[in-house]
Write an enzyme that holds these catalytic residues in place. Structure first.
Site, PDB file in Angstrom:
ATOM      1  N   TYR A 181      25.303  39.998  35.648  1.00 52.10           N
ATOM      2  CA  TYR A 181      25.243  41.463  35.961  1.00 52.10           C
ATOM      3  C   TYR A 181      23.940  41.918  36.363  1.00 52.10           C
ATOM      4  CZ  TYR A 181      29.610  41.151  34.037  1.00 52.10           C
ATOM      5  OH  TYR A 181      31.116  41.030  33.949  1.00 52.10           O
TER       6      TYR A 181
ATOM      7  N   ARG B 229      24.310  41.617  39.909  1.00 46.89           N
ATOM      8  CA  ARG B 229      25.436  42.540  40.762  1.00 46.89           C
ATOM      9  C   ARG B 229      24.882  43.822  40.785  1.00 46.89           C
ATOM     10  NH1 ARG B 229      30.566  41.326  37.878  1.00 46.89           N
ATOM     11  NH2 ARG B 229      31.323  43.241  39.026  1.00 46.89           N
TER      12      ARG B 229
ATOM     13  N   GLN C 278      39.055  50.057  39.710  1.00 47.99           N
ATOM     14  CA  GLN C 278      38.615  48.903  38.639  1.00 47.99           C
ATOM     15  C   GLN C 278      37.289  48.594  38.870  1.00 47.99           C
ATOM     16  OE1 GLN C 278      42.272  46.089  38.871  1.00 47.99           O
ATOM     17  NE2 GLN C 278      42.436  47.562  40.449  1.00 47.99           N
TER      18      GLN C 278
ATOM     19  N   HIS D 149      37.377  50.218  34.465  1.00 51.06           N
ATOM     20  CA  HIS D 149      36.647  49.062  33.907  1.00 51.06           C
ATOM     21  C   HIS D 149      35.425  49.170  33.650  1.00 51.06           C
ATOM     22  CE1 HIS D 149      40.218  46.116  35.473  1.00 51.06           C
ATOM     23  NE2 HIS D 149      40.596  46.631  34.552  1.00 51.06           N
TER      24      HIS D 149
ATOM     25  N   CYS E  78      18.558  47.107  22.169  1.00 48.29           N
ATOM     26  CA  CYS E  78      18.979  48.573  21.754  1.00 48.29           C
ATOM     27  C   CYS E  78      17.703  49.343  21.348  1.00 48.29           C
ATOM     28  CB  CYS E  78      20.061  48.577  20.828  1.00 48.29           C
ATOM     29  SG  CYS E  78      20.655  50.254  20.337  1.00 48.29           S
TER      30      CYS E  78
ATOM     31  N   THR F  86      43.174  45.717  46.288  1.00 52.70           N
ATOM     32  CA  THR F  86      43.330  45.111  44.712  1.00 52.70           C
ATOM     33  C   THR F  86      44.293  43.889  44.772  1.00 52.70           C
ATOM     34  OG1 THR F  86      43.674  45.353  42.372  1.00 52.70           O
ATOM     35  CG2 THR F  86      44.761  46.964  43.819  1.00 52.70           C
TER      36      THR F  86
ATOM     37  N   THR G 141      43.688  43.450  52.947  1.00 55.63           N
ATOM     38  CA  THR G 141      43.420  42.516  54.491  1.00 55.63           C
ATOM     39  C   THR G 141      44.682  41.476  54.011  1.00 55.63           C
ATOM     40  OG1 THR G 141      41.869  41.492  52.929  1.00 55.63           O
ATOM     41  CG2 THR G 141      41.053  42.651  55.048  1.00 55.63           C
TER      42      THR G 141
HETATM   43  C1  BJW Z   1      40.533  43.607  51.038  1.00 56.56           C
HETATM   44  C2  BJW Z   1      39.399  43.510  51.686  1.00 56.56           C
HETATM   45  C3  BJW Z   1      39.165  44.714  52.572  1.00 56.56           C
HETATM   46  C4  BJW Z   1      39.295  41.929  50.277  1.00 56.56           C
HETATM   47  N1  BJW Z   1      39.795  45.864  52.637  1.00 56.56           N
HETATM   48  N2  BJW Z   1      41.133  44.875  50.923  1.00 56.56           N
HETATM   49  C5  BJW Z   1      46.705  36.097  28.666  1.00 56.56           C
HETATM   50  C6  BJW Z   1      45.508  36.084  28.142  1.00 56.56           C
HETATM   51  C7  BJW Z   1      44.463  37.186  27.891  1.00 56.56           C
HETATM   52  C8  BJW Z   1      44.619  38.267  28.281  1.00 56.56           C
HETATM   53  C9  BJW Z   1      45.750  38.655  29.067  1.00 56.56           C
HETATM   54  C10 BJW Z   1      46.804  37.654  29.213  1.00 56.56           C
HETATM   55  N3  BJW Z   1      47.549  38.226  29.983  1.00 56.56           N
HETATM   56  C11 BJW Z   1      47.454  39.302  30.291  1.00 56.56           C
HETATM   57  C12 BJW Z   1      46.119  39.774  29.840  1.00 56.56           C
HETATM   58  C13 BJW Z   1      45.436  41.119  29.708  1.00 56.56           C
HETATM   59  C14 BJW Z   1      44.424  40.918  30.954  1.00 56.56           C
HETATM   60  C15 BJW Z   1      44.912  40.590  32.257  1.00 56.56           C
HETATM   61  O1  BJW Z   1      45.227  41.243  32.807  1.00 56.56           O
HETATM   62  N4  BJW Z   1      44.657  39.111  32.490  1.00 56.56           N
HETATM   63  C16 BJW Z   1      45.125  38.836  33.634  1.00 56.56           C
HETATM   64  C17 BJW Z   1      44.066  38.141  34.549  1.00 56.56           C
HETATM   65  C18 BJW Z   1      46.515  37.933  33.549  1.00 56.56           C
HETATM   66  N5  BJW Z   1      43.927  42.089  30.795  1.00 56.56           N
HETATM   67  C19 BJW Z   1      42.833  42.481  29.830  1.00 56.56           C
HETATM   68  O2  BJW Z   1      42.272  41.726  28.881  1.00 56.56           O
HETATM   69  C20 BJW Z   1      42.558  43.854  29.830  1.00 56.56           C
HETATM   70  N6  BJW Z   1      42.352  44.675  28.672  1.00 56.56           N
HETATM   71  C21 BJW Z   1      43.503  44.561  28.224  1.00 56.56           C
HETATM   72  O3  BJW Z   1      44.554  44.260  28.593  1.00 56.56           O
HETATM   73  O4  BJW Z   1      43.381  45.323  26.619  1.00 56.56           O
HETATM   74  C22 BJW Z   1      44.693  45.710  26.079  1.00 56.56           C
HETATM   75  C23 BJW Z   1      44.730  47.172  26.113  1.00 56.56           C
HETATM   76  C24 BJW Z   1      45.255  47.805  27.302  1.00 56.56           C
HETATM   77  C25 BJW Z   1      45.369  48.966  27.473  1.00 56.56           C
HETATM   78  C26 BJW Z   1      44.850  49.832  26.330  1.00 56.56           C
HETATM   79  C27 BJW Z   1      44.417  49.285  25.225  1.00 56.56           C
HETATM   80  C28 BJW Z   1      44.161  47.815  25.145  1.00 56.56           C
HETATM   81  C29 BJW Z   1      40.923  43.877  30.280  1.00 56.56           C
HETATM   82  C30 BJW Z   1      41.010  43.704  31.799  1.00 56.56           C
HETATM   83  C31 BJW Z   1      39.357  43.902  32.272  1.00 56.56           C
HETATM   84  C32 BJW Z   1      39.271  43.054  33.723  1.00 56.56           C
HETATM   85  N7  BJW Z   1      37.851  43.234  33.632  1.00 56.56           N
HETATM   86  C33 BJW Z   1      37.318  42.466  35.231  1.00 56.56           C
HETATM   87  C34 BJW Z   1      35.771  42.318  35.050  1.00 56.56           C
HETATM   88  C35 BJW Z   1      35.058  43.590  34.959  1.00 56.56           C
HETATM   89  C36 BJW Z   1      33.554  43.358  35.119  1.00 56.56           C
HETATM   90  C37 BJW Z   1      33.091  42.637  36.031  1.00 56.56           C
HETATM   91  O5  BJW Z   1      33.159  43.438  36.956  1.00 56.56           O
HETATM   92  O6  BJW Z   1      32.583  41.901  35.761  1.00 56.56           O
HETATM   93  O7  BJW Z   1      37.577  43.511  36.143  1.00 56.56           O
HETATM   94  S1  BJW Z   1      38.333  41.271  35.931  1.00 56.56           S
HETATM   95  C38 BJW Z   1      38.118  41.746  37.441  1.00 56.56           C
HETATM   96  O8  BJW Z   1      39.406  41.757  37.935  1.00 56.56           O
HETATM   97  C39 BJW Z   1      37.455  42.902  37.587  1.00 56.56           C
HETATM   98  C40 BJW Z   1      38.263  43.838  38.655  1.00 56.56           C
HETATM   99  O9  BJW Z   1      38.028  45.214  38.424  1.00 56.56           O
HETATM  100  C41 BJW Z   1      39.639  43.171  38.275  1.00 56.56           C
HETATM  101  C42 BJW Z   1      40.525  43.398  39.324  1.00 56.56           C
HETATM  102  O10 BJW Z   1      40.213  42.590  40.410  1.00 56.56           O
HETATM  103  P1  BJW Z   1      40.420  43.217  41.860  1.00 56.56           P
HETATM  104  O11 BJW Z   1      39.641  44.395  42.144  1.00 56.56           O
HETATM  105  O12 BJW Z   1      42.003  43.343  42.237  1.00 56.56           O
HETATM  106  O13 BJW Z   1      39.766  41.989  42.834  1.00 56.56           O
HETATM  107  P2  BJW Z   1      40.519  40.705  43.611  1.00 56.56           P
HETATM  108  O14 BJW Z   1      39.287  39.759  43.841  1.00 56.56           O
HETATM  109  O15 BJW Z   1      41.496  39.995  42.488  1.00 56.56           O
HETATM  110  O16 BJW Z   1      41.096  41.219  44.769  1.00 56.56           O
HETATM  111  C43 BJW Z   1      40.522  41.853  45.749  1.00 56.56           C
HETATM  112  C44 BJW Z   1      41.677  42.192  46.689  1.00 56.56           C
HETATM  113  O17 BJW Z   1      41.073  42.938  47.944  1.00 56.56           O
HETATM  114  C45 BJW Z   1      42.294  40.940  47.526  1.00 56.56           C
HETATM  115  O18 BJW Z   1      43.805  41.330  47.450  1.00 56.56           O
HETATM  116  C46 BJW Z   1      41.955  40.944  48.782  1.00 56.56           C
HETATM  117  O19 BJW Z   1      42.977  40.523  49.654  1.00 56.56           O
HETATM  118  C47 BJW Z   1      41.568  42.369  48.930  1.00 56.56           C
HETATM  119  N8  BJW Z   1      40.675  42.672  50.132  1.00 56.56           N
HETATM  120  N9  BJW Z   1      38.969  42.411  51.476  1.00 56.56           N
HETATM  121  C48 BJW Z   1      40.956  45.653  51.858  1.00 56.56           C
HETATM  122  N10 BJW Z   1      37.938  44.558  53.432  1.00 56.56           N
END
Ligand code: BJW
Length: 337
Positions: free
Chosen positions: A90, A93, A125, A145, A228, A273, A299
């Site tokens: 982190y 980043r 996100q 997030h 802390c 996303t 993309t």
């Molecule tokens: C371009 C481009 C250009 C490239 N122009 N486009 C099984 C077990 C355990 C948990 C789960 C499970 N099944 C489901 C879950 C829930 C889980 C989940 O979703 N897991 C999945 C992986 C299956 N979710 C959670 O655990 C969440 N919490 C939760 O559900 O709690 C319950 C609850 C809900 C609501 C209320 C109360 C309780 C928490 C999720 C937290 C995710 N955190 C992260 C890390 C954050 C910290 C950090 O940054 O390090 O967030 S994960 C990571 O993925 C990060 C991102 O925000 C997130 C999304 O990723 P994103 O932005 O979509 O990036 P990419 O790389 O995936 O995609 C990029 C896209 O850009 C691509 O499509 C490219 O093509 C495109 N692109 N260049 C336009 N120039």
């Protein structure tokens, strides 16, 4: 949700809309007609929007997680097991996000956030702070997030939170880890089977740039990590981001729910996303189930989608930073007058 089901068109990188082909121009015309009539709009933003600002995505060959398991870096257990490793990730980043600048896509959404009489939310996100730094109206920006620049105490008994902490490095021990994203160059063999024999292939290599890799620099003791300032027992601070398995900020989720339930959303812009993470990905279906339409800026839009088979959906394939200002022109230009 599957982003792959969206209507796409030809690759738009480096192409102004005025030069686009018929399918593209038809999609753009239809989209902009709908945009002009829309009263309630949501933008769902992911890492792809910040690519033009020099920040990597998470998944795929160009993603941050290609050489590290996300379970080792982005879960509460990872932090519990090795806070030094997670803080280095982190810290690295934070350093790079601070150096990055908001791009034209962030600015286009910022303009949209200030259009009079438009009910608009950006749900990002991203934890890089670039939307906030682009001048986006803070009242309708939701960083679901969290933020790289928020610090939280890990003690169950303490609710210390510090926002907008831009200090770099956070502790002297983290200084070495705050290096710049260096695209790593790797030799890749290029094989053209039509024109060469197998014996020749060994010599045909090319250097290609791949995405930055996180390389932990050293083992760090807990006493050298951010502490802390309130707790007497020297509890660790942690990054104020939402890891897998953690709840998202409830107040923000409630406010988003209020917006979603306050009347049908006419349009959701889905920008850079992969739509793989819950609950962020659920907003697209929620809008569409209410009768709203979706516009995807990415993309990577599947060929199947490019043929245009999904109702109420437009796909614009290319860099979100280039596409958004052009696509949103009717509303943001009106705003500028
Ligand atoms: C371009 C481009 C250009 C490239 N122009 N486009 C099984 C077990 C355990 C948990 C789960 C499970 N099944 C489901 C879950 C829930 C889980 C989940 O979703 N897991 C999945 C992986 C299956 N979710 C959670 O655990 C969440 N919490 C939760 O559900 O709690 C319950 C609850 C809900 C609501 C209320 C109360 C309780 C928490 C999720 C937290 C995710 N955190 C992260 C890390 C954050 C910290 C950090 O940054 O390090 O967030 S994960 C990571 O993925 C990060 C991102 O925000 C997130 C999304 O990723 P994103 O932005 O979509 O990036 P990419 O790389 O995936 O995609 C990029 C896209 O850009 C691509 O499509 C490219 O093509 C495109 N692109 N260049 C336009 N120039």
């Amino acid at each position: 949700m599957q982003l792959n089901k969206f209507i796409g068109i030809t690759d738009l990188q480096d192409i102004d809309f005025s030069f686009c082909n018929y399918a593209m121009s038809k999609a753009l015309t239809e989209f902009q007609e709908h945009l002009k009539q829309s009263r309630r709009i949501v933008a769902l933003v992911g890492a792809g929007l910040s690519v033009s600002s020099g920040l990597p995505t998470f998944r795929g060959a160009e993603g941050l997680w290609k050489n590290f398991n996300m379970i080792d870096l982005a879960t509460p257990d990872a932090f519990y097991i090795d806070p030094g490793l997670v803080w280095q990730f982190y810290s690295w980043r934070r350093h790079n996000a601070l150096k990055a600048k908001p791009n034209a896509g962030h600015h286009a959404l910022a303009q949209l956030s200030k259009v009079p009489d438009l009910e608009f939310l950006t749900i990002t996100q991203n934890v890089d702070g670039l939307s906030a730094r682009s001048g986006h109206n803070k009242n309708n920006l939701y960083e679901i997030h969290g933020s790289l620049f928020t610090l939280k105490c890990t003690s169950f008994m303490c609710n210390y939170i510090e926002k907008d902490n831009m200090k770099v490095p956070l502790t002297p021990a983290l200084r070495d880890t705050e290096f710049e994203y260096q695209p790593v160059r790797r030799k890749r063999r290029m094989i053209d089977y039509d024109s060469i024999t197998m014996e020749q292939t060994e010599e045909l290599t090319d250097e290609v740039a791949i995405s930055p890799q996180f390389v932990p620099v050293k083992e760090l003791n807990e006493k050298d990590l951010p502490q802390c300032p309130v707790c007497q027992d020297g509890s660790l601070l942690r990054p104020g981001v939402v890891w897998f398995g953690e709840s998202l900020p409830l107040q923000e989720l409630n406010e988003i729910d209020d917006f979603m339930e306050g009347g049908p959303v006419d349009l959701i812009l889905v920008i850079g996303t992969s739509g793989t993470v819950y609950p962020a990905n659920s907003y697209v279906d929620r809008v569409m189930l209410q009768g709203g339409k979706a516009a995807i800026f990415n993309t990577d839009i599947d060929d199947k989608i490019l043929r245009g088979e999904v109702a109420n959906t437009w796909g614009f394939k290319g860099d979100g930073a280039e596409l958004l200002p052009l696509a949103l022109r009717p509303l943001i230009e009106k705003d500028e007058q």
